[in-house]
Design an enzyme around this catalytic site. Structure first.
Site, short mmCIF file in Angstrom:
data_model
loop_
_atom_site.label_atom_id
_atom_site.label_comp_id
_atom_site.label_asym_id
_atom_site.label_seq_id
_atom_site.Cartn_x
_atom_site.Cartn_y
_atom_site.Cartn_z
N ASN A 1 -33.47 43.23 -30.16
CA ASN A 1 -32.47 42.77 -31.13
C ASN A 1 -32.32 43.68 -32.35
OD1 ASN A 1 -35.00 41.83 -31.95
ND2 ASN A 1 -34.14 40.06 -33.00
N GLY B 1 -41.71 40.13 -29.95
CA GLY B 1 -40.93 39.61 -28.82
C GLY B 1 -41.04 38.11 -28.76
N GLU C 1 -45.74 39.23 -33.26
CA GLU C 1 -44.59 38.84 -34.09
C GLU C 1 -43.61 38.15 -33.15
OE1 GLU C 1 -44.15 39.18 -37.35
OE2 GLU C 1 -45.99 40.27 -37.77
N CYS D 1 -34.72 37.12 -35.13
CA CYS D 1 -35.86 36.21 -34.96
C CYS D 1 -35.90 35.17 -36.08
CB CYS D 1 -37.15 36.99 -34.92
SG CYS D 1 -37.41 38.00 -36.38
N GLU E 1 -35.51 28.39 -28.52
CA GLU E 1 -34.97 29.25 -29.58
C GLU E 1 -33.57 29.68 -29.13
OE1 GLU E 1 -37.11 32.93 -29.92
OE2 GLU E 1 -36.05 33.52 -31.73
P1 NAD Z 1 -39.38 39.85 -24.92
O1 NAD Z 1 -40.62 39.12 -25.21
O2 NAD Z 1 -38.61 39.50 -23.69
O3 NAD Z 1 -39.65 41.43 -24.80
C1 NAD Z 1 -40.31 42.19 -25.79
C2 NAD Z 1 -40.98 43.37 -25.17
O4 NAD Z 1 -41.94 42.92 -24.22
C3 NAD Z 1 -40.05 44.36 -24.44
O5 NAD Z 1 -40.42 45.66 -24.82
C4 NAD Z 1 -40.33 44.08 -22.98
O6 NAD Z 1 -40.23 45.25 -22.17
C5 NAD Z 1 -41.75 43.58 -22.96
N1 NAD Z 1 -42.00 42.58 -21.91
C6 NAD Z 1 -41.13 41.64 -21.45
N2 NAD Z 1 -41.69 40.90 -20.48
C7 NAD Z 1 -42.96 41.37 -20.33
C8 NAD Z 1 -44.05 41.01 -19.49
N3 NAD Z 1 -43.95 40.02 -18.59
N4 NAD Z 1 -45.20 41.70 -19.62
C9 NAD Z 1 -45.32 42.71 -20.52
N5 NAD Z 1 -44.31 43.10 -21.33
C10 NAD Z 1 -43.16 42.44 -21.25
O7 NAD Z 1 -38.50 39.70 -26.23
P2 NAD Z 1 -37.02 40.15 -26.46
O8 NAD Z 1 -36.13 39.33 -25.56
O9 NAD Z 1 -36.90 41.64 -26.40
O10 NAD Z 1 -36.80 39.72 -27.97
C11 NAD Z 1 -36.43 38.44 -28.34
C12 NAD Z 1 -37.58 37.63 -28.87
O11 NAD Z 1 -38.30 38.37 -29.82
C13 NAD Z 1 -37.12 36.37 -29.59
O12 NAD Z 1 -37.96 35.31 -29.23
C14 NAD Z 1 -37.30 36.72 -31.05
O13 NAD Z 1 -37.48 35.62 -31.88
C15 NAD Z 1 -38.49 37.60 -31.00
N6 NAD Z 1 -38.51 38.49 -32.16
C16 NAD Z 1 -39.45 38.30 -33.11
C17 NAD Z 1 -39.45 39.10 -34.24
C18 NAD Z 1 -40.47 38.96 -35.32
O14 NAD Z 1 -40.51 39.81 -36.20
N7 NAD Z 1 -41.29 37.94 -35.33
C19 NAD Z 1 -38.47 40.09 -34.38
C20 NAD Z 1 -37.53 40.24 -33.38
C21 NAD Z 1 -37.56 39.44 -32.28
#
Ligand code: NAD
Length: 459
Positions: free
Chosen positions: A118, A191, A213, A247, A337
């Site tokens: 994002n 994530g 995070e 997020c 979410e």
């Molecule tokens: P995600 O958890 O799907 O992916 C994040 C990362 O994890 C990516 O690089 C992806 O390649 C990797 N990943 C995905 N599935 C995996 C698995 N099974 N095993 C290992 N690695 C894996 O998140 P997203 O869809 O990219 O982002 C959205 C989420 O992130 C939302 O829930 C949002 O709230 C959160 N977010 C949090 C913050 C924060 O600062 N707290 C900031 C931005 C986004």
């Protein structure tokens, strides 16, 4: 130089070898690398804007404010690194005279930073600032769902840094899992909560510490005692920036029944002011990242009455800024979410209803309260728990480098930004230093006759 053919294990080995030379521990080296990072971002502004446009149709203004804006985080670290890295004196009780104590921050070693899609640029670079300032080597794994930004990061980092120091490994879930099978000295993950659990489980096998995070449903309470125009503008901005894919976007509104109708009219007016009659034609409104998320969000539109917006265009991955009413508390849109431009509105007559609803859900990453009433503000602060709070605004707490940013409970583990980023990537080594001036025999055997003295000292 590391070639593309090297395995992940080889890359980590090279970084470990480089870390062991001690070069990254040198404060001037760290300072220099932060300046290089700042230069890299500065020289790539246009490329960053283009990549984000291609991945998310991110408006240039938003790319500048929320992604290139990471330059401010780098500048903050450059300004403060000398203070952060200084050993700190710790008081020692008189009984241990003439010994002294100090706390030395030291780097952890080779760290892994995994990012989301994002804010695909700044959410890789921002933790990297902490990793560099604290003296670590780093492997960066950007999100495969923002491929243009991921590729740009890879090229940019290659251009300015030796891979044995900082490198990008591009790829999806499989690459991420290959990385997680290795031993790191810290894993910094941004994530979703579900993937956060997978990260923590994998890290536990190697006893690798983690910062998670994560996300969640950040509530936004609107009292009747507000400046209605400012409130509508600040919520509309926080919710529909990046098409709601933040997020800490306000996930749902809890509005005092007394002002609900007026307030929603004001939101409608504000949306018109921001994006015109048809937001699909506005150059200031982003798109949904992919079809999977578009379909997930489109299903939410069926879960309530559409008060504002609701239009979609799958070929453009467009979802209009939408306000939903009359939602059942068991609807999916009130469980998951949202992470998109859909704002459910729930009215309350007594604030305890709103507080109970918030407390019935996992602890959120952010909580927003709009109210002039100081007692009301204190009540919410006391009775709810969340990663952070914004009073009378949304999202701005994220941009304050002196405020630690992170979740609590399901919304995350650990904090970063400013000094907290430095702390996250440092080990604070406690050092006790005795002198040869004295050597009181009180602690040594034979203990005969000494116990009574000890009892008097300890009490
Ligand atoms: P995600 O958890 O799907 O992916 C994040 C990362 O994890 C990516 O690089 C992806 O390649 C990797 N990943 C995905 N599935 C995996 C698995 N099974 N095993 C290992 N690695 C894996 O998140 P997203 O869809 O990219 O982002 C959205 C989420 O992130 C939302 O829930 C949002 O709230 C959160 N977010 C949090 C913050 C924060 O600062 N707290 C900031 C931005 C986004």
């Amino acid at each position: 130089m590391i070639s593309q053919e090297l395995s992940i294990a080889d890359i980590i080995h090279k970084q470990r070898t480089y870390f062991n030379t001690g070069q990254t521990k040198d404060i001037n080296f760290r300072l220099e690398q932060l300046k290089i990072l700042k230069q890299a971002v500065t020289e790539h502004k246009d490329a960053i804007i283009n990549a984000l446009k291609a991945d998310l149709n991110k408006p240039e203004f938003e790319s500048y404010a929320t992604e290139i804006g990471v330059i401010q985080e780098i500048s903050y670290a450059i300004k403060h690194i000398k203070t952060w890295t200084k050993p700190k004196k710790a008081p020692v009780s008189l009984q241990l005279f003439p010994a002294s104590a100090r706390i030395y921050p030291e780097p952890l070693g080779v760290v892994l930073i995994i990012g989301p899609w994002n804010y695909p640029f700044s959410l890789i670079i921002s933790p990297l600032v902490g990793a560099i300032a604290a003296g670590n080597c780093a492997i960066l794994k950007p999100s495969e769902l923002a491929p243009n930004t991921s590729h740009l990061l890879s090229e940019m980092i290659k251009q300015y840094f030796e891979p044995a120091y900082i490198t990008v490994i591009e790829g999806g879930v499989q690459t991420s899992q290959q990385l997680l099978a290795e031993k790191f000295d810290h894993i910094f993950f941004t994530g979703g909560t579900a993937v956060g659990k997978i990260i923590m489980e994998a890290a536990a096998k190697n006893l690798t510490p983690v910062t998670l995070e994560l996300g969640g449903k950040s509530p936004c309470i609107v009292d009747f005692d507000i400046n209605i125009e400012h409130t509508a503008r600040r919520i509309t901005w926080g919710k529909f920036l990046n098409a709601g894919q933040s997020c800490i976007a306000p996930d749902y509104l809890l509005v005092d029944k007394k002002i609900k109708e007026n307030f929603l009219d004001e939101i409608q007016k504000t949306l018109q002011e921001f994006y015109g009659d048809n937001p699909a034609r506005s150059s200031d409104y982003a798109r949904i990242i992919n079809k999977k998320h578009f379909d997930r969000l489109s299903n939410f539109l069926k879960e309530g009455e559409i008060r504002i917006g609701g239009e979609t265009n799958p070929s453009e991955l467009y979802i209009a800024p939408t306000v939903l009413e009359d939602i059942s508390s068991t609807a999916t849109v009130m469980q998951e979410e949202i992470f998109g431009p859909i704002l459910p509105v729930i009215e309350y007559t007594d604030i305890t209803e709103a507080i109970d609803l918030i407390k019935s859900k996992p602890k959120p990453l952010a909580l927003y309260l709009f109210s002039k009433n100081k007692n009301f503000q204190q009540k919410i602060l006391k009775e709810t728990s969340s990663g952070g709070v914004c009073l009378n605004d949304t999202m701005k707490h994220y941009s304050v480098s002196s405020l630690p940013f992170g979740g609590v409970g399901d919304s995350g583990i650990g904090k970063y930004h400013g000094k907290s980023s430095f702390d996250t990537f440092s080990h604070y080594k406690s050092v006790f230093h005795n002198s040869f001036l004295l050597d009181l025999k009180l602690l040594y055997a034979p203990y005969k006759d000494k116990l009574s003295i000890l009892k008097r000292v300890i009490g």
